[in-house]
Write a protein that holds these residues in place. Structure first.
Motif, short mmCIF file in Angstrom:
data_model
loop_
_atom_site.label_atom_id
_atom_site.label_comp_id
_atom_site.label_asym_id
_atom_site.label_seq_id
_atom_site.Cartn_x
_atom_site.Cartn_y
_atom_site.Cartn_z
N PHE A 63 42.29 51.37 45.17
CA PHE A 63 41.68 50.37 44.30
C PHE A 63 42.75 49.54 43.61
CE2 PHE A 63 40.42 49.09 40.04
CZ PHE A 63 39.30 48.33 40.30
N LEU A 64 43.75 50.20 43.06
CA LEU A 64 44.83 49.51 42.36
C LEU A 64 45.53 48.52 43.27
CD1 LEU A 64 46.71 49.19 39.87
CD2 LEU A 64 48.11 51.01 40.88
N LEU A 65 45.91 48.96 44.45
CA LEU A 65 46.61 48.07 45.37
C LEU A 65 45.74 46.89 45.80
CD1 LEU A 65 48.51 50.71 47.52
CD2 LEU A 65 49.42 49.29 45.66
N ARG A 66 44.47 47.15 46.04
CA ARG A 66 43.55 46.09 46.45
C ARG A 66 43.39 45.03 45.34
NH1 ARG A 66 40.04 49.34 47.96
NH2 ARG A 66 38.73 49.39 46.12
N VAL A 67 43.24 45.47 44.11
CA VAL A 67 43.09 44.55 42.98
C VAL A 67 44.37 43.76 42.75
CG1 VAL A 67 42.74 44.42 40.48
CG2 VAL A 67 41.25 45.84 41.88
N MET A 68 45.51 44.44 42.81
CA MET A 68 46.78 43.75 42.62
C MET A 68 47.02 42.73 43.72
SD MET A 68 49.13 46.89 41.19
CE MET A 68 50.62 46.16 41.77
N ASP A 69 46.76 43.10 44.96
CA ASP A 69 46.93 42.16 46.07
C ASP A 69 46.03 40.95 45.89
OD1 ASP A 69 48.90 43.55 47.41
OD2 ASP A 69 47.53 44.47 48.87
N GLY A 70 44.78 41.17 45.49
CA GLY A 70 43.86 40.06 45.27
C GLY A 70 44.33 39.14 44.16
N PHE A 71 44.90 39.70 43.13
CA PHE A 71 45.38 38.90 42.00
C PHE A 71 46.64 38.11 42.36
CE2 PHE A 71 47.80 38.45 38.00
CZ PHE A 71 46.85 37.80 37.22
N LEU A 72 47.50 38.72 43.16
CA LEU A 72 48.78 38.10 43.49
C LEU A 72 48.72 37.17 44.70
CD1 LEU A 72 51.07 41.18 42.89
CD2 LEU A 72 50.83 39.17 41.42
N THR A 73 47.68 37.28 45.50
CA THR A 73 47.55 36.45 46.69
C THR A 73 47.02 35.08 46.27
OG1 THR A 73 47.11 38.36 48.07
CG2 THR A 73 46.47 36.23 48.96
N PRO A 74 47.71 34.03 46.69
CA PRO A 74 47.22 32.67 46.37
C PRO A 74 45.83 32.45 46.97
CG PRO A 74 49.42 32.61 47.35
CD PRO A 74 48.92 34.02 47.47
N ALA A 75 45.11 31.50 46.41
CA ALA A 75 43.74 31.20 46.85
C ALA A 75 43.68 30.89 48.34
CB ALA A 75 43.16 30.05 46.04
N GLY A 76 44.78 30.41 48.91
CA GLY A 76 44.82 30.10 50.33
C GLY A 76 44.76 31.32 51.22
N GLY A 77 45.08 32.49 50.68
CA GLY A 77 44.88 33.72 51.42
C GLY A 77 46.11 34.36 52.03
N SER A 78 47.29 33.75 51.92
CA SER A 78 48.46 34.41 52.52
C SER A 78 49.59 34.44 51.51
CB SER A 78 48.91 33.65 53.77
OG SER A 78 49.32 32.35 53.43
N HIS A 79 50.39 35.49 51.61
CA HIS A 79 51.54 35.64 50.73
C HIS A 79 52.66 34.69 51.16
CE1 HIS A 79 50.08 39.14 48.61
NE2 HIS A 79 49.65 39.62 49.75
N ALA A 80 53.45 34.23 50.21
CA ALA A 80 54.62 33.41 50.55
C ALA A 80 55.62 34.25 51.31
CB ALA A 80 55.24 32.86 49.27
N GLN A 81 56.24 33.69 52.29
CA GLN A 81 57.22 34.39 53.11
C GLN A 81 58.62 34.10 52.61
OE1 GLN A 81 56.48 36.56 55.65
NE2 GLN A 81 54.37 36.28 55.06
#
Length: 81
Positions: A63-81
């Protein structure tokens, strides 16, 4: 640490804030207690970990990882490389 009330000072925070609270021990009223801590932060999100007693990373790691990923992922859906 326990003698200084920073609730007014946090109003100066301009970065989005994610507060993940452990909700299993305190029940539904826990959310309002957590919310009170960040209500002055202009851009805040409070999420409750319903299966966590205290240490969310141990009690409900997925749950923690899922919530953190959702919060940190830009609205576009992919992490910056």
């Amino acid at each position: 640490l326990m003698t200084t009330d920073l609730r007014q000072e946090v109003a100066k925070i301009r970065t989005p804030v994610l507060l993940i609270g452990a909700g299993k021990a305190l029940g539904p009223e826990a959310r309002s207690a957590y919310e009170a801590q960040v209500t002055q932060v202009p851009n805040h999100t409070v999420v409750m970990a319903a299966n966590a007693l205290h240490f969310i990373m141990y009690d409900d790691r997925d749950f923690l990882l899922r919530v953190m990923d959702g919060f940190l992922t830009p609205a576009g859906g992919s992490h910056a490389q």
